[in-house]
Design a protein around this motif. Structure first.
Motif, PDB file in Angstrom:
ATOM      1  N   LEU A 144      54.912  42.622  41.410  1.00 56.93           N
ATOM      2  CA  LEU A 144      53.922  43.133  40.471  1.00 56.93           C
ATOM      3  C   LEU A 144      52.874  42.053  40.218  1.00 56.93           C
ATOM      4  O   LEU A 144      53.218  40.902  39.926  1.00 56.93           O
ATOM      5  CB  LEU A 144      54.607  43.523  39.156  1.00 56.93           C
ATOM      6  N   VAL A 145      51.611  42.428  40.335  1.00 53.94           N
ATOM      7  CA  VAL A 145      50.514  41.476  40.158  1.00 53.94           C
ATOM      8  C   VAL A 145      49.632  41.952  39.009  1.00 53.94           C
ATOM      9  O   VAL A 145      48.714  42.753  39.202  1.00 53.94           O
ATOM     10  CB  VAL A 145      49.674  41.326  41.446  1.00 53.94           C
ATOM     11  N   PRO A 146      49.898  41.493  37.773  1.00 50.27           N
ATOM     12  CA  PRO A 146      49.078  41.893  36.627  1.00 50.27           C
ATOM     13  C   PRO A 146      47.641  41.390  36.777  1.00 50.27           C
ATOM     14  O   PRO A 146      47.369  40.449  37.533  1.00 50.27           O
ATOM     15  CB  PRO A 146      49.773  41.225  35.440  1.00 50.27           C
ATOM     16  N   SER A 147      46.744  41.988  36.017  1.00 46.90           N
ATOM     17  CA  SER A 147      45.339  41.605  36.114  1.00 46.90           C
ATOM     18  C   SER A 147      44.997  40.339  35.331  1.00 46.90           C
ATOM     19  O   SER A 147      43.976  39.703  35.594  1.00 46.90           O
ATOM     20  CB  SER A 147      44.452  42.756  35.635  1.00 46.90           C
ATOM     21  N   PHE A 148      45.855  39.955  34.364  1.00 47.80           N
ATOM     22  CA  PHE A 148      45.557  38.732  33.606  1.00 47.80           C
ATOM     23  C   PHE A 148      46.806  38.028  33.096  1.00 47.80           C
ATOM     24  O   PHE A 148      46.785  36.817  32.870  1.00 47.80           O
ATOM     25  CB  PHE A 148      44.619  39.031  32.421  1.00 47.80           C
ATOM     26  N   ASP A 149      47.895  38.745  32.926  1.00 42.78           N
ATOM     27  CA  ASP A 149      49.098  38.176  32.320  1.00 42.78           C
ATOM     28  C   ASP A 149      49.973  37.505  33.383  1.00 42.78           C
ATOM     29  O   ASP A 149      51.115  37.896  33.615  1.00 42.78           O
ATOM     30  CB  ASP A 149      49.873  39.289  31.600  1.00 42.78           C
ATOM     31  N   ASP A 150      49.429  36.474  34.024  1.00 43.34           N
ATOM     32  CA  ASP A 150      50.111  35.822  35.136  1.00 43.34           C
ATOM     33  C   ASP A 150      49.494  34.442  35.326  1.00 43.34           C
ATOM     34  O   ASP A 150      48.263  34.318  35.367  1.00 43.34           O
ATOM     35  CB  ASP A 150      49.932  36.659  36.404  1.00 43.34           C
ATOM     36  N   PRO A 151      50.302  33.385  35.424  1.00 40.01           N
ATOM     37  CA  PRO A 151      49.736  32.035  35.510  1.00 40.01           C
ATOM     38  C   PRO A 151      48.894  31.803  36.759  1.00 40.01           C
ATOM     39  O   PRO A 151      47.875  31.108  36.700  1.00 40.01           O
ATOM     40  CB  PRO A 151      50.967  31.128  35.479  1.00 40.01           C
ATOM     41  N   TRP A 152      49.307  32.375  37.900  1.00 42.94           N
ATOM     42  CA  TRP A 152      48.521  32.196  39.120  1.00 42.94           C
ATOM     43  C   TRP A 152      47.175  32.912  39.016  1.00 42.94           C
ATOM     44  O   TRP A 152      46.157  32.393  39.460  1.00 42.94           O
ATOM     45  CB  TRP A 152      49.300  32.725  40.333  1.00 42.94           C
ATOM     46  N   ILE A 153      47.188  34.097  38.429  1.00 44.50           N
ATOM     47  CA  ILE A 153      45.936  34.836  38.252  1.00 44.50           C
ATOM     48  C   ILE A 153      44.972  34.045  37.372  1.00 44.50           C
ATOM     49  O   ILE A 153      43.783  33.889  37.691  1.00 44.50           O
ATOM     50  CB  ILE A 153      46.215  36.223  37.633  1.00 44.50           C
ATOM     51  N   ILE A 154      45.469  33.522  36.267  1.00 50.46           N
ATOM     52  CA  ILE A 154      44.632  32.737  35.355  1.00 50.46           C
ATOM     53  C   ILE A 154      44.050  31.526  36.071  1.00 50.46           C
ATOM     54  O   ILE A 154      42.847  31.237  35.981  1.00 50.46           O
ATOM     55  CB  ILE A 154      45.449  32.306  34.119  1.00 50.46           C
ATOM     56  N   GLU A 155      44.891  30.796  36.787  1.00 51.89           N
ATOM     57  CA  GLU A 155      44.413  29.612  37.514  1.00 51.89           C
ATOM     58  C   GLU A 155      43.364  29.991  38.553  1.00 51.89           C
ATOM     59  O   GLU A 155      42.351  29.300  38.716  1.00 51.89           O
ATOM     60  CB  GLU A 155      45.593  28.911  38.179  1.00 51.89           C
ATOM     61  N   GLY A 156      43.628  31.094  39.263  1.00 51.14           N
ATOM     62  CA  GLY A 156      42.667  31.520  40.275  1.00 51.14           C
ATOM     63  C   GLY A 156      41.318  31.867  39.681  1.00 51.14           C
ATOM     64  O   GLY A 156      40.270  31.457  40.210  1.00 51.14           O
ATOM     65  N   GLN A 157      41.317  32.589  38.566  1.00 48.41           N
ATOM     66  CA  GLN A 157      40.040  32.921  37.927  1.00 48.41           C
ATOM     67  C   GLN A 157      39.330  31.662  37.441  1.00 48.41           C
ATOM     68  O   GLN A 157      38.099  31.577  37.482  1.00 48.41           O
ATOM     69  CB  GLN A 157      40.250  33.878  36.743  1.00 48.41           C
ATOM     70  N   GLY A 158      40.102  30.682  37.022  1.00 44.92           N
ATOM     71  CA  GLY A 158      39.506  29.440  36.537  1.00 44.92           C
ATOM     72  C   GLY A 158      38.784  28.642  37.616  1.00 44.92           C
ATOM     73  O   GLY A 158      37.998  27.742  37.300  1.00 44.92           O
TER      74      GLY A 158
END
Length: 335
Positions: A144-158
């Protein structure tokens, strides 16, 4: 979901290196407001028309071979959907996206064109997209790949913060000192807060959907209220932010403002006329805050234009002169 780790600034730097290896930087535009240069990061010009592929690429490249074979499931109104679909296609992975039935056609069609399976749900009827996606992922053994509630997602957007800082420094503008950023669930904003640890952060949401703003003011998470108003900012219709993104922004003392639908239309028209950019409603809210005087231009200011995926008919109406309102800002100069 269970958080296995916290997002970090080192993770943001790693994500930025990953992105730099496969894509050129998105353009950085500038414009003068009464002699003050403000920078605009055009994430609307990403291959999928939004910043979301950053987090998707960082997340999917962290999966092992077995996880990649089983694929991923995500839930999104369109931009995260396309980001996950784009990354999955590049990595040769199956991807399933749970999307609202009323998602903009351009975003749905873009997701399908990238080879993802789309499962529709009715958000107006209160169907739970997270439950639907979670059940699909469990049944298929997928990640499951949430749109924001995920540490990798947050880092990637950063990673956008690392990229923009380098561009501003190369242009002699110094480091970003104040970043104004659209906010739905807060993945982009919290990633930027990690990547630019000295910069002030102002998040911007549409009126009635300003739960992150109210949460930051209250010092605890406040969900969107009952019967929120309709908004053109489909990408920012998050009913409740996550502890993960809220905690990052709260620790950084981020502030929030809300903009009206009219403010957003003005911003879309200004971006088209002045920067020659197509920006979707949710991607234009940070610019709207500046033009509406809810944030004040200052040296080192960075405005994130987070997406440009529009329904062409709705966009034409939004930027039509008879609907546009004069920006409540001083006279502009330069470009």
């Amino acid at each position: 979901m269970t958080i296995v780790r916290q997002p970090t600034r080192a993770g943001v730097r790693d994500a930025a290196a990953k992105i730099a290896a496969i894509l050129p930087p998105t353009p950085l535009f500038t414009h003068e407001f009464n002699g003050i240069t403000v920078s605009f990061k055009a994430e609307s010009l990403q291959p999928i028309g939004a910043f979301k592929l950053r987090g998707a690429w960082h997340r999917l490249t962290a999966l092992d071979e077995d996880q990649r074979r089983k694929g991923v499931v995500a839930f999104s109104s369109g931009n995260h959907a396309q980001g996950v679909a784009w990354a999955a296609k590049r990595l040769g992975m199956p991807a399933t996206i749970v999307m609202p039935a009323d998602a903009p056609r351009a975003k749905r069609d873009g997701t399908l064109a990238l080879g993802a399976e789309v499962v529709a749900y009715d958000r107006a009827a209160g169907e739970d997209r997270i439950r639907i996606a979670s059940e699909l992922a469990e049944a298929r053994g997928a990640t499951l790949v949430p749109s924001f509630d995920d540490p990798w997602i947050i880092e990637g957007q950063g990673s956008v913060a690392i990229e923009a800082r380098r561009q501003m420094e190369a242009m002699g503008l110094g480091e970003p000192s104040h970043v104004v950023v659209p906010c739905g669930g807060g993945g982009l904003a919290s990633g930027i807060a990690l990547g630019l640890s000295e910069a002030r952060i102002t998040i911007v949401e549409p009126e009635g959907w300003d739960d992150m703003c109210r949460s930051l003011e209250a010092s605890w998470i406040e969900p969107v209220g009952p019967n929120p108003p309709p908004t053109a900012c489909d990408a920012l219709q998050t009913p409740e932010v996550s502890p993960l993104t809220f905690d990052v922004l709260a620790r950084r003392d981020a502030k929030g403002v809300a903009v009206s639908e009219a403010d957003v239309r003005v911003a879309q028209r200004w971006a088209a006329a002045t920067l020659h950019l197509v920006v979707e409603p949710g991607g234009a809210v940070a610019l709207a805050a500046l033009l509406a005087g809810k944030v004040t231009a200052e040296p080192g200011m960075l405005i994130i234009l987070s997406g440009g995926n529009v329904d062409i008919d709705a966009y034409a109406k939004a930027i039509a002169p008879e609907r546009a309102e004069a920006p409540a800002i001083p006279a502009l100069s330069g470009a």
